[in-house]
Design an enzyme around this catalytic site. Structure first.
Site, PDB file in Angstrom:
ATOM      1  N   GLY A   7      19.817   0.891 -14.188  1.00 19.36           N
ATOM      2  CA  GLY A   7      19.259   2.085 -13.561  1.00 19.36           C
ATOM      3  C   GLY A   7      17.935   1.862 -12.868  1.00 19.36           C
ATOM      4  N   SER A   8      17.433   0.622 -12.828  1.00 17.30           N
ATOM      5  CA  SER A   8      16.161   0.351 -12.165  1.00 17.30           C
ATOM      6  C   SER A   8      16.367   0.246 -10.664  1.00 17.30           C
ATOM      7  CB  SER A   8      15.547  -0.938 -12.712  1.00 17.30           C
ATOM      8  OG  SER A   8      16.387  -2.042 -12.444  1.00 17.30           O
TER       9      SER A   8
ATOM     10  N   LYS B  65      11.055 -18.905 -13.507  1.00 21.79           N
ATOM     11  CA  LYS B  65      10.698 -18.038 -14.632  1.00 21.79           C
ATOM     12  C   LYS B  65      10.610 -18.819 -15.934  1.00 21.79           C
ATOM     13  CE  LYS B  65      10.013 -14.203 -14.567  1.00 21.79           C
ATOM     14  NZ  LYS B  65       8.718 -13.500 -14.388  1.00 21.79           N
TER      15      LYS B  65
ATOM     16  N   LYS C 155      17.661 -15.117 -17.036  1.00 24.17           N
ATOM     17  CA  LYS C 155      17.956 -16.257 -16.157  1.00 24.17           C
ATOM     18  C   LYS C 155      17.042 -17.448 -16.416  1.00 24.17           C
ATOM     19  CE  LYS C 155      19.838 -13.046 -12.830  1.00 24.17           C
ATOM     20  NZ  LYS C 155      19.739 -11.927 -13.798  1.00 24.17           N
TER      21      LYS C 155
ATOM     22  N   ARG D  70      28.324 -15.065  -7.213  1.00 20.91           N
ATOM     23  CA  ARG D  70      27.403 -15.427  -6.141  1.00 20.91           C
ATOM     24  C   ARG D  70      26.698 -16.730  -6.494  1.00 20.91           C
ATOM     25  NH1 ARG D  70      24.187  -9.851  -6.183  1.00 20.91           N
ATOM     26  NH2 ARG D  70      24.484 -10.283  -8.402  1.00 20.91           N
TER      27      ARG D  70
ATOM     28  N   GLU E  18       0.822  -1.216   0.000  1.00 22.30           N
ATOM     29  CA  GLU E  18       0.000   0.000   0.000  1.00 22.30           C
ATOM     30  C   GLU E  18       0.855   1.265   0.000  1.00 22.30           C
ATOM     31  OE1 GLU E  18      -2.454   0.456   3.429  1.00 22.30           O
ATOM     32  OE2 GLU E  18      -0.931  -0.280   4.815  1.00 22.30           O
TER      33      GLU E  18
END
Length: 329
Positions: A173-174, A142, A130, A254, A42
């Site tokens: 840039g997100s 996905k 990915k 990673r 919210e």
């Protein structure tokens, strides 16, 4: 004129970086009648209300894609859907696999069910690099979602609803961007942590991602998986674009991370074509029971085609990246 003009559009995950960029474009250029913003938080919905000055064309639904009843209510009277909601953090998925399955897999099937139930015309689902030859739980969910949407056209063959998927890498840039972190480290005189100094990635901006979704609504029949033909870059060049002259050190990949991004595997590449003067690759459905007509406006790719960030024919260096992202040195 866009097929979306004057229509009712629902965006799942509409308060994220992509959702906000898409909403801005829709309001400013496409002129829909109504946009339904569907998300769980919210506070983020309140922030989006302020961002768009409580535009009267926006409707806000608190809801989770895990909730089919809520999706059925939200998609009532909707013409088109963009499915952007997902759990996305690779390392988080490795620790919380069942939660990723609930949202990315079961949630995707719920979107499909609700769209068919409410006679939605077209649905475009967002995927990720990915999902191609996945090596982590996030990518596996996905890929499953991709299959649910593309093959969901069989499920919807007796109805008017059609589904397509767009697949691209991380949007530069997100939300969660590495840019402010690298700038702060460089200003403090510290070395920049790079997962692997050999890594390569694709570069796509938010406006390009929005373009891709809007173009897919225009070109889709249902069952397509659309991939952009975009440049690659070395992660070290991205770091130098953000912080010129900064020291860098290798911290290792990673868990679940690839050395190079892949958007079309060699096996998928056998059915890829290029469209719109090479702007996009399309994987056409191999078996279509919903009346799909094989495209005549595409060009088949060469034998052995493989869309990976280290095998690209377009590359950006640090200066190119700096210019594209409007970074000040």
């Amino acid at each position: 004129m866009s097929v979306l003009e004057g229509s009712s559009i629902l965006v799942t995950g509409g308060t994220g970086s992509f959702g906000k960029a898409l909403i801005r474009r829709l309001l400013d250029e496409v002129k829909p009648q109504r946009i339904v913003v569907y998300s769980r938080d919210e506070l983020k919905q309140w922030e989006v209300r302020q961002l768009f000055n409580d535009d009267s064309r926006l409707r806000f639904f608190i809801g989770d894609v895990r909730d089919l009843d809520r999706l059925n209510r939200a998609t009532h009277g909707v013409d088109y859907v963009v499915h952007a909601a997902a759990l996305k953090q690779v390392d988080t998925g490795e620790y919380n696999p069942s939660e990723f399955v609930k949202t990315n897999v079961h949630g995707s099937q719920n979107v499909i069910e609700a769209c068919i139930n409410n006679n939605v015309k077209k649905v475009v689902a967002l995927s990720t690099d990915k999902a191609s030859s996945p090596i982590n739980l996030y990518g596996a969910t996905k890929l499953t979602a991709d299959k649910l949407f593309t093959l969901g056209n069989h499920y919807a063959a007796a109805y008017d609803t059609r589904f397509a998927v767009v697949r691209y890498g991380n949007v530069t840039g997100s939300r969660g961007s590495i840019i402010p972190k690298f700038k702060a480290l460089h200003e403090a005189g510290k070395s920049l942590p790079i997962t692997d100094l050999r890594c390569t990635r694709f570069l796509i901006t938010l406006p390009q991602a929005v373009d891709m979704v809007l173009d897919t609504f225009e070109l889709m029949q249902g069952g397509e998986l659309v991939v952009p033909h975009i440049p690659s870059h070395k992660v070290t060049d991205l770091a130098q674009a953000i912080a010129p002259g900064a020291k860098m050190h290798d911290i290792g990949l990673r868990p679940g991370e690839k050395l190079h991004e892949e958007m079309i595997s060699p096996e998928e590449g056998r059915r890829a074509i290029t469209v719109m003067d090479g702007k996009y690759y399309i994987l056409e459905p191999e078996l279509a029971t919903w009346g799909y007509v094989k495209r005549t406006d595409g060009t088949p790719v060469e034998d052995g085609f493989h869309c990976a960030s280290d095998k690209n024919d377009i590359w950006y260096d640090a200066e190119d990246i700096r210019e594209i992202l409007n970074l000040e040195v």
